[in-house]
Design an enzyme around this catalytic site. Structure first.
Site, PDB file in Angstrom:
ATOM      1  CG  HIS A 151      -1.971  -1.110   1.130  1.00  0.00           C
ATOM      2  ND1 HIS A 151      -3.067  -1.168   1.954  1.00  0.00           N
ATOM      3  CD2 HIS A 151      -2.054  -2.195   0.322  1.00  0.00           C
ATOM      4  CE1 HIS A 151      -3.768  -2.264   1.670  1.00  0.00           C
ATOM      5  NE2 HIS A 151      -3.170  -2.905   0.689  1.00  0.00           N
ATOM      6  CD  GLU A 244     -13.899   4.561  -1.316  1.00  0.00           C
ATOM      7  OE1 GLU A 244     -13.624   5.703  -0.895  1.00  0.00           O
ATOM      8  OE2 GLU A 244     -14.692   3.791  -0.722  1.00  0.00           O
ATOM      9  CE1 TYR A 254     -13.877  12.345  -0.938  1.00  0.00           C
ATOM     10  CE2 TYR A 254     -12.066  13.395   0.235  1.00  0.00           C
ATOM     11  CZ  TYR A 254     -13.125  13.469  -0.641  1.00  0.00           C
ATOM     12  OH  TYR A 254     -13.456  14.683  -1.209  1.00  0.00           O
TER      13      TYR A 254
HETATM   14 CA    CA Z   1     -14.065   5.898   1.082  1.00  0.00          CA
END
Ligand code: CA
Length: 375
Positions: A151, A244, A254
């Site tokens: 990541h 997303e 978010y």
């Molecule tokens: Ca999100």
């Protein structure tokens, strides 16, 4: 290897014979397209861009940057690039040309930077001089460095002013993503000279990193500037389900990992559900996941495929398709998945200066492919 660009006066028949092995025609919903191999032999290409002279500059995840000539020939690796930690998802990741490249020859890279405590995503630039980057300078380092090889995020996007965005991942430290005192799961916004813009949302807030533009992201591996809406768009990997698309705005949250449409890989629920006041909903999510990487808008002065005008294109690693998304403002109203790469993972998507779309495949023998209207 494609000779078409070098031999524009060849008769169509012989041209077809030359490229028959590489070109595939595909009937899609709105256009019949032709996919042509531009280059091959790249080891896990991750990001690429076009130089003004038509050559392509491309990264290879193990730690190299190369130039691709018009005939598909690969240069030796460029000298002067930073050392990377090429393990797991880390390595030499995105590349971008400075908006003033014609004047300053500046090439931006983001990559996994080794150091005390492990590694983190770093952003820097050097001056392209023949087959080298000169005076490579680190502009931003994700804080803190940490162990693990997952990541890193790592996309570089310029706006139409003086700013550069660095889209990051959570480094698998999800419990710290909601903390503004670190760079896990953040989008960073800087001026191109590396300084923090005075109008960044957390400038002057105690305990917050001033480079942060938005937070609550998981692992952003696709990002682009929408040239007409004049806003940043990103695409991030969710856990199982829950990839997303967002258009991150200053100071907004978010949600990750408090809200998500994904589940843990053990199928356990993550966080508190899918919505919460003070946290943004994605513009779009995928369940099951496609594992998105690379993003480009099909908006250009000359469009090779007019029926695709205004569409958003996103690569799929797991899905091995190019997702074509039709937009109504910020709403995604339709998706088509196109097998442009013959069941290979798609790592990056670029709108070329010639108006054609290009993709890079993620493979030990990775390729760059051009997508254009069939004749
Ligand atoms: Ca999100």
């Amino acid at each position: 290897m494609i000779r078409e660009l070098l031999l524009p006066t060849l008769a169509a028949a012989s041209l077809a014979a030359t490229t028959a092995a590489e070109a595939r025609e595909i009937a899609t919903e709105r256009a019949t397209i032709r996919v042509t191999e531009v280059a091959s032999g790249l080891e896990h290409p991750w990001g690429f861009e076009f130089l003004p002279d038509g050559r392509i500059i491309v990264t290879e995840r193990p730690g190299r940057v190369r130039l691709i000539a018009g005939d598909g020939t690969l240069s030796p690796p460029l000298a002067g690039v930073p050392r990377v930690r090429a393990q797991g998802q880390g390595g030499m990741l995105d590349v971008a040309l400075d908006p003033d490249f014609a004047a300053n020859a500046r090439v931006w890279l983001c990559y996994s930077e080794p150091g005390d405590g492990g590694a983190s995503t770093a952003l820097g630039h050097g001056r392209l001089d023949r087959n080298a980057l000169r005076d490579f300078t680190v502009v931003y380092g994700q804080q803190p460095k940490t162990s693990g090889n997952l990541h890193y995020g790592c996309r570089i996007v310029f706006d139409d002013g003086d700013h550069v965005f660095l889209a990051l991942g959570d480094r698998f430290r999800r419990d710290q993503v909601q903390d503004l005192g670190n760079d896990f799961g953040k989008v960073i916004r800087l001026r191109r000279d590396g300084s923090v813009p005075a109008d960044n949302p957390y400038v002057g807030r105690d305990g917050a990193r001033p480079g942060i533009w938005s937070h609550g992201h998981r692992n952003i591996q696709g990002a682009a500037w929408h040239p007409e809406r004049r806003e940043l768009w990103t695409v991030e990997h969710g856990a199982r389900g829950g990839d997303e698309i967002n258009a991150p705005r200053a100071g907004l949250n978010y949600g990750w990992p408090v809200i998500t449409y994904g589940r843990d890989y053990t199928f356990l629920r993550i966080g508190e559900g899918t919505a919460k006041p003070g946290m943004e909903q994605p513009l779009h999510y995928w369940d099951p996941s496609i594992a998105p990487s690379g993003m480009a808008f099909h908006i250009a002065p000359t469009l090779a495929i007019p029926a695709w005008r205004g569409n958003l294109f996103i690569g799929g690693l797991k899905e091995q398709r190019l997702s074509r998304l039709e937009l109504d403002g910020q709403r995604i109203v339709h998706e088509e998945r196109i097998d442009v790469a013959g069941n290979q993972r798609i790592r990056d998507v670029v709108m070329g200066p010639d108006g054609h779309l290009y993709v890079a495949t993620d493979a030990p023998n990775g390729r760059v492919l051009r997508i254009e209207a069939a004749r």
